[in-house]
Scaffold this motif. Structure first.
Motif, short mmCIF file in Angstrom:
data_model
loop_
_atom_site.label_atom_id
_atom_site.label_comp_id
_atom_site.label_asym_id
_atom_site.label_seq_id
_atom_site.Cartn_x
_atom_site.Cartn_y
_atom_site.Cartn_z
N ALA A 1 -98.62 63.95 -80.88
CA ALA A 1 -97.70 63.61 -81.97
C ALA A 1 -97.02 62.26 -81.76
CB ALA A 1 -96.65 64.71 -82.12
N GLN A 2 -97.31 61.60 -80.64
CA GLN A 2 -96.66 60.32 -80.32
C GLN A 2 -97.48 59.14 -80.83
OE1 GLN A 2 -93.59 60.78 -78.88
NE2 GLN A 2 -94.21 62.93 -79.12
N ASP A 3 -96.79 58.02 -80.99
CA ASP A 3 -97.48 56.75 -81.23
C ASP A 3 -97.82 56.07 -79.91
OD1 ASP A 3 -97.34 56.69 -84.19
OD2 ASP A 3 -95.18 56.64 -83.81
N VAL A 4 -96.93 56.21 -78.93
CA VAL A 4 -97.10 55.59 -77.61
C VAL A 4 -96.67 56.59 -76.54
CG1 VAL A 4 -96.33 53.74 -76.06
CG2 VAL A 4 -96.69 53.25 -78.49
N VAL A 5 -97.42 56.65 -75.46
CA VAL A 5 -96.99 57.34 -74.24
C VAL A 5 -96.74 56.27 -73.19
CG1 VAL A 5 -97.65 58.92 -72.40
CG2 VAL A 5 -98.24 59.46 -74.77
N TRP A 6 -95.51 56.19 -72.69
CA TRP A 6 -95.13 55.18 -71.69
C TRP A 6 -94.84 55.90 -70.38
CZ3 TRP A 6 -94.90 49.86 -71.46
CH2 TRP A 6 -94.26 49.31 -70.34
N VAL A 7 -95.60 55.54 -69.33
CA VAL A 7 -95.49 56.19 -68.02
C VAL A 7 -94.74 55.27 -67.06
CG1 VAL A 7 -96.76 57.20 -66.10
CG2 VAL A 7 -97.62 57.46 -68.45
N ARG B 1 -83.39 53.97 -78.68
CA ARG B 1 -82.71 54.07 -79.98
C ARG B 1 -82.14 52.72 -80.41
NH1 ARG B 1 -81.12 59.40 -77.83
NH2 ARG B 1 -82.38 60.94 -78.96
N ALA B 2 -81.78 51.88 -79.43
CA ALA B 2 -81.22 50.57 -79.75
C ALA B 2 -82.23 49.67 -80.43
CB ALA B 2 -80.70 49.90 -78.48
N VAL B 3 -83.54 49.93 -80.23
CA VAL B 3 -84.58 49.11 -80.87
C VAL B 3 -85.36 49.90 -81.93
CG1 VAL B 3 -84.80 47.46 -78.98
CG2 VAL B 3 -86.18 49.55 -78.94
N GLY B 4 -84.78 51.01 -82.39
CA GLY B 4 -85.36 51.72 -83.52
C GLY B 4 -86.52 52.62 -83.21
N LEU B 5 -86.59 53.13 -81.98
CA LEU B 5 -87.66 54.06 -81.62
C LEU B 5 -87.14 55.49 -81.60
CD1 LEU B 5 -89.25 52.13 -78.59
CD2 LEU B 5 -89.84 51.98 -81.02
N GLN B 6 -88.05 56.43 -81.74
CA GLN B 6 -87.73 57.85 -81.61
C GLN B 6 -88.23 58.31 -80.24
OE1 GLN B 6 -89.21 60.42 -84.79
NE2 GLN B 6 -89.57 62.04 -83.30
N PRO B 7 -87.32 58.41 -79.25
CA PRO B 7 -87.77 58.73 -77.89
C PRO B 7 -87.88 60.23 -77.65
CG PRO B 7 -85.43 58.28 -77.87
CD PRO B 7 -85.89 58.10 -79.30
#
Length: 244
Positions: free
Chosen positions: A90-96, A64-70
């Motif tokens: 529905a995501q733009d990125v999946v981070w594992v 949230r500090a860098v403007g993302l929707q986690p």
């Protein structure tokens, strides 16, 4: 067809100025690769470390500090969303995240997440991650999932037909084991990363190495043409904005 993109890294986190964890340039580059505008949606997947609730909270704060929707995909003790495929699409990125790649692969297969990840990748969602979250997309690599002595893993998802080496400069046993496994034909050609470095794949082609730490590198480890040795080629990465 959407472009299939993977960013496989040995980095992505850093100490925060006002938070314990901040999202370093590699995570932000994964978002950039997605082309998302507005408030990009990033799903963090912590299977490899057992879905630790305290770390999910820290990632929420950092995102949230860098403007993302986690959001998070949690599989312990059960999936936290009614439709895993719908959520990830529905995501733009999946981070594992990092941890045990062997446990990650086993749990994903029980829940069908291995199949879902391929669908998500083919749909154009950027797949990314660190350590176990880098190894998993490849054919195999080296892991400490089974104990302090590194061992090969051969049953990665195989979206990428290469082996992967992580923490190539910071864990002294990683480099010689990758080299010996490739030389013996036990692993295919391997792409490896120093800490702070990521590999950008478009489809199954490695197109660029990038870094959030200056002076670090990526490497291509392959058999020599005569088949009697191993060749390690240093790949100079592009320095990302905000690199230290």
């Amino acid at each position: 067809m959407p472009e299939q993109t993977i960013l496989a890294t040995s980095g992505g986190y850093a100490p925060g100025a006002r938070t314990r964890v901040s999202l370093a340039p590699l995570v932000r580059h994964a978002v950039e690769l997605s082309g998302a505008e507005g408030t990009p949606a990033v799903c963090f997947v912590g299977t490899a470390s057992g879905d630790q609730a305290w770390f999910r909270a820290e990632l929420d704060e950092a995102a949230r500090a860098v403007g993302l929707q986690p959001s998070h995909l949690v599989l312990f003790p059960m999936p936290n969303v009614p439709d895993v495929e719908e959520h990830l699409l529905a995501q733009d990125v999946v981070w594992v995240g990092g941890g045990s790649v062997a446990n990650l692969l086993a749990v994903w297969r029980v829940h069908g997440v291995d199949r879902i990840m391929r669908t998500v990748w083919e749909a154009g969602v950027v797949l990314s991650g660190v350590s176990a979250g880098s190894l998993c997309w490849h054919a195999g690599g080296t892991t400490d999932s089974f104990g302090p002595d590194l061992r090969p893993v051969h049953d990665g998802l195989g979206f990428l037909p290469y082996a992967n080496g992580v923490h190539h400069d910071s864990e002294v046993r990683r480099r010689p084991l990758v080299r010996s496994l490739v030389a013996a034909g036990d692993l295919p050609t391997a792409y490896c990363t120093d800490d702070g470095v990521g590999l950008v794949y478009r489809g199954t082609t490695m197109v660029e190495a990038v870094t959030e730490i200056r002076g670090k590198a990526a490497y291509r480890v392959s058999c020599t043409d005569d088949g009697d040795g191993v060749l390690e080629e240093r790949l100079e990465p592009r320095v990302l904005p905000g690199a230290r």
